[in-house]
Design an enzyme around this catalytic site. Structure first.
Site, PDB file in Angstrom:
ATOM      1  N   ASN A   8     -17.484  37.086  20.518  1.00 62.26           N
ATOM      2  CA  ASN A   8     -16.230  36.388  20.230  1.00 62.26           C
ATOM      3  C   ASN A   8     -15.340  37.353  19.445  1.00 62.26           C
ATOM      4  O   ASN A   8     -15.579  37.603  18.269  1.00 62.26           O
ATOM      5  CB  ASN A   8     -16.538  35.131  19.408  1.00 62.26           C
ATOM      6  N   ARG A  90     -16.056  35.155  24.876  1.00 72.88           N
ATOM      7  CA  ARG A  90     -15.228  33.968  24.713  1.00 72.88           C
ATOM      8  C   ARG A  90     -13.769  34.371  24.945  1.00 72.88           C
ATOM      9  O   ARG A  90     -13.266  35.294  24.308  1.00 72.88           O
ATOM     10  CB  ARG A  90     -15.385  33.416  23.299  1.00 72.88           C
ATOM     11  N   HIS A 179     -11.675  24.393  22.869  1.00 70.78           N
ATOM     12  CA  HIS A 179     -13.059  24.016  22.536  1.00 70.78           C
ATOM     13  C   HIS A 179     -13.863  23.572  23.761  1.00 70.78           C
ATOM     14  O   HIS A 179     -14.855  22.843  23.639  1.00 70.78           O
ATOM     15  CB  HIS A 179     -13.094  22.862  21.498  1.00 70.78           C
ATOM     16  N   ARG A 240      -3.870  23.946  10.434  1.00 74.55           N
ATOM     17  CA  ARG A 240      -2.902  23.588  11.483  1.00 74.55           C
ATOM     18  C   ARG A 240      -2.442  22.150  11.316  1.00 74.55           C
ATOM     19  O   ARG A 240      -3.240  21.272  10.966  1.00 74.55           O
ATOM     20  CB  ARG A 240      -3.518  23.757  12.869  1.00 74.55           C
ATOM     21  N   GLU A 383     -21.955  26.979  21.122  1.00 80.30           N
ATOM     22  CA  GLU A 383     -21.093  27.621  22.116  1.00 80.30           C
ATOM     23  C   GLU A 383     -21.683  28.932  22.621  1.00 80.30           C
ATOM     24  O   GLU A 383     -21.569  29.260  23.798  1.00 80.30           O
ATOM     25  CB  GLU A 383     -19.707  27.868  21.487  1.00 80.30           C
TER      26      GLU A 383
END
Ligand code: AMP
Length: 396
Positions: A8, A90, A179, A240, A383
């Site tokens: 990632n 990713r 996601h 956020r 993940e």
């Protein structure tokens, strides 16, 4: 038999996990921080709780990847690079094009690069990571795993914005979500846990981490999701804002003398959410701890819970029912109080958890009270495991 790497790459970071396959045993993990910013930290965990740590100056992702490869053999995590059977990356934006993970070729790489406008901060780092691994290990297969591909099943009615249609036709302006790799993993685990086919289930999955989103899964597919064109939309997150009225953004820019929209978007991405409201922290643990003494920390928590409840209600209505509500990611797996406070609001639907069963962190468990009519589950996400499973699936 071999070792697979899940990578990632962020704008100044590189995280990885290595698995022995097909046993799926994690054999190493690590992170490289502050790439290109000086005083970079390297941390690699391996073996029986062993750890390699170093602070150095990593000028580029290529430096980081070279050190990672050197340490994989140097620390005896692998003996030879020939053991590496695949590298999974990713990638944030797959657009409408990538409906599944993809083996990297020159064509797929060009296609990924062409989607940079959809994730201007993240896509270049992923591309750089892919190019560097291809250069340093030219014989190893690379696979791109997209945050968005799980959501390419959204029905048109859910992915369209109520804007002039030509913006979709000309610019592909629509909801893409995020996601997706987590939702793919958790939805399948949930079906296995319940012993039912995924296609027969209606699920709402709450991926509550620093970045947080909610997904409605119907007929085994993503049906609606809280993130939008970008990961800025949806519920309140660490930094956020989640959903905001665009006219308010224009008003604030006017009042605060902000002339560059990039500066405003930066505020919405990095200075809003839990940190913006509480003024205490972006980290849920710290916001929870500060609640007693700081009214704004308490408010931030309440807003976080409220936005989650609001989406759950609308997704139950949209799907016409629900079989299971599933908590996952950092906050979902670890915050006993967030799980309690969210579900306390949902008694009307027949959602009810058992407080003793809920007294747990990070393990797969049915949290439902005996008299609940809709199940509430805790299913930890993984993940990276999903990424290396994709390598196995696609390299055949
Ligand atoms: P993630 O992005 O999935 O790694 O999740 C990070 C978030 O999980 C941060 O806001 C953490 O504060 C939160 N988190 C981790 N452990 C706990 C905990 N025990 N209680 C509350 N929040 C937690």
């Amino acid at each position: 038999m071999g070792k697979s790497l899940a990578v990632n790459a962020g704008s100044s970071t590189l995280k990885f996990k290595m698995f022995d396959m097909p046993s799926e045993k994690e054999i190493a993990s690590g992170a490289f921080d502050r790439i290109g910013l000086g005083d970079s930290n390297i941390e690699i965990k391996y073996g029986d709780g062993q750890k390699f740590e170093e602070t150095t100056d990593l000028k580029s992702h290529e430096d980081a990847i070279q050190i990672l490869l050197d340490q994989l053999t140097g620390l005896n995590i692998i003996k030879d690079f020939k053991e590496i059977t695949g590298i999974g990356h990713r990638v944030v934006a797959g657009g409408e094009f990538f409906t599944d993970s993809a083996v990297i070729t020159d064509d797929t790489l060009a296609q990924i690069e062409s989607l940079t406008e959809f994730a201007p901060l993240h896509q270049p780092a992923a591309v750089l990571g892919i190019k560097t691994f291809r250069k340093l290990l030219p014989d190893v297969i690379n696979v791109a795993v997209f945050d968005t591909s799980f959501h390419t099943t959204l029905p048109e009615v859910n992915y369209m914005y109520s804007l002039p249609y030509e913006y979709y036709e000309k610019h592909k302006a629509r909801k893409y979500g995020a996601h997706g790799t987590s939702y793919r993993y958790v939805s399948q685990r949930t079906a296995d846990f319940l012993g039912k086919p995924l296609k027969d289930l209606k699920l709402i999955i709450l991926h509550l981490g620093a970045g947080a989103s909610i997904d409605a899964v119907k007929d085994g597919k993503s049906f609606d999701t809280s993130m939008g064109f970008s990961p800025l939309a949806g519920i309140t997150m660490a930094t956020r804002s989640g959903d905001v009225d665009v006219s308010l953004v224009q008003y604030i820019m006017d009042k605060e003398g902000i002339s560059d929209i990039d500066d405003m978007v930066d505020i919405l991405n990095h200075k809003s959410g839990l940190i913006g409201i509480s003024g205490v922290s972006a980290d849920m643990r710290e916001v929870e701890a500060a609640q007693k003494d700081h009214p704004r920390a308490k408010l931030a928590r309440k807003m976080f819970i409220n936005r989650i409840v609001r989406y759950i209600g609308s997704y139950i209505a949209e799907m016409g029912g629900l079989d299971a509500l599933v908590f996952t990611a950092g906050i979902g797996e670890n915050s006993i109080t967030v799980r309690k406070e969210v579900t306390d609001e949902l008694g009307y639907f027949g959602i009810k958890i058992d407080q003793e069963k809920n007294d747990v962190r990070g393990v797969e468990r049915d949290l439902s009270a005996d008299d609940a009519t809709i199940k509430t589950l805790l299913i930890p996400t993984d993940e990276e495991l999903m990424i290396v499973r994709d390598i196995e699936r696609l390299r055949k």
